[in-house]
Design a protein around this motif. Sequence first.
Motif, PDB file in Angstrom:
ATOM      1  N   THR A  52      34.288  66.574  56.987  1.00  0.00           N
ATOM      2  CA  THR A  52      32.986  66.774  56.342  1.00  0.00           C
ATOM      3  C   THR A  52      32.498  65.481  55.709  1.00  0.00           C
ATOM      4  O   THR A  52      31.322  65.116  55.846  1.00  0.00           O
ATOM      5  CB  THR A  52      33.093  67.883  55.275  1.00  0.00           C
ATOM      6  N   ARG A  53      33.383  64.759  55.034  1.00  0.00           N
ATOM      7  CA  ARG A  53      32.986  63.492  54.411  1.00  0.00           C
ATOM      8  C   ARG A  53      32.608  62.449  55.452  1.00  0.00           C
ATOM      9  O   ARG A  53      31.703  61.645  55.235  1.00  0.00           O
ATOM     10  CB  ARG A  53      34.114  62.964  53.534  1.00  0.00           C
ATOM     11  N   ALA A  54      33.299  62.452  56.583  1.00  0.00           N
ATOM     12  CA  ALA A  54      32.983  61.488  57.646  1.00  0.00           C
ATOM     13  C   ALA A  54      31.599  61.746  58.238  1.00  0.00           C
ATOM     14  O   ALA A  54      30.973  60.834  58.784  1.00  0.00           O
ATOM     15  CB  ALA A  54      34.046  61.552  58.739  1.00  0.00           C
ATOM     16  N   HIS A  55      31.127  62.983  58.148  1.00  0.00           N
ATOM     17  CA  HIS A  55      29.812  63.347  58.704  1.00  0.00           C
ATOM     18  C   HIS A  55      28.803  63.654  57.601  1.00  0.00           C
ATOM     19  O   HIS A  55      27.890  64.452  57.782  1.00  0.00           O
ATOM     20  CB  HIS A  55      29.965  64.548  59.638  1.00  0.00           C
ATOM     21  N   LYS A  56      28.978  62.978  56.475  1.00  0.00           N
ATOM     22  CA  LYS A  56      28.082  63.206  55.339  1.00  0.00           C
ATOM     23  C   LYS A  56      26.629  62.891  55.698  1.00  0.00           C
ATOM     24  O   LYS A  56      25.711  63.615  55.304  1.00  0.00           O
ATOM     25  CB  LYS A  56      28.534  62.353  54.151  1.00  0.00           C
ATOM     26  N   ALA A  57      26.420  61.828  56.473  1.00  0.00           N
ATOM     27  CA  ALA A  57      25.063  61.444  56.868  1.00  0.00           C
ATOM     28  C   ALA A  57      24.411  62.518  57.740  1.00  0.00           C
ATOM     29  O   ALA A  57      23.194  62.682  57.738  1.00  0.00           O
ATOM     30  CB  ALA A  57      25.080  60.111  57.607  1.00  0.00           C
ATOM     31  N   ASP A  58      25.232  63.273  58.472  1.00  0.00           N
ATOM     32  CA  ASP A  58      24.721  64.348  59.330  1.00  0.00           C
ATOM     33  C   ASP A  58      24.560  65.658  58.561  1.00  0.00           C
ATOM     34  O   ASP A  58      24.190  66.673  59.150  1.00  0.00           O
ATOM     35  CB  ASP A  58      25.666  64.575  60.512  1.00  0.00           C
ATOM     36  N   LYS A  59      24.897  65.616  57.256  1.00  0.00           N
ATOM     37  CA  LYS A  59      24.786  66.772  56.357  1.00  0.00           C
ATOM     38  C   LYS A  59      25.627  67.961  56.813  1.00  0.00           C
ATOM     39  O   LYS A  59      25.188  69.101  56.781  1.00  0.00           O
ATOM     40  CB  LYS A  59      23.330  67.175  56.164  1.00  0.00           C
TER      41      LYS A  59
END
Length: 79
Positions: A52-59
């Motif tokens: 989830t943190r790795a895809h933070k930009a993707d929300k």
Amino acid sequence: WLSPTLALWYVGLIARADQNRSWLKDGRPASFWMTGFFNAQGFLTAVSQEVTRAHKADKWSLDAVMTHTEVTEFEKPEQ
């Protein structure tokens, strides 16, 4: 982590430290033996949080992350 003697506990501690060092040096393995973990649910939660943190930009939402498990007959990580 209960051991009948302090010596056996210490041997286990050294083994866990060696495993952590190898993961830091060589990266995590491609597969994991889930029943070998003391707290498998905690491991799965940590993996979900990391993704989830790795895809933070993707929300990405933690609640929307799903784990995928494959049961194999592999006996060695290289397989």
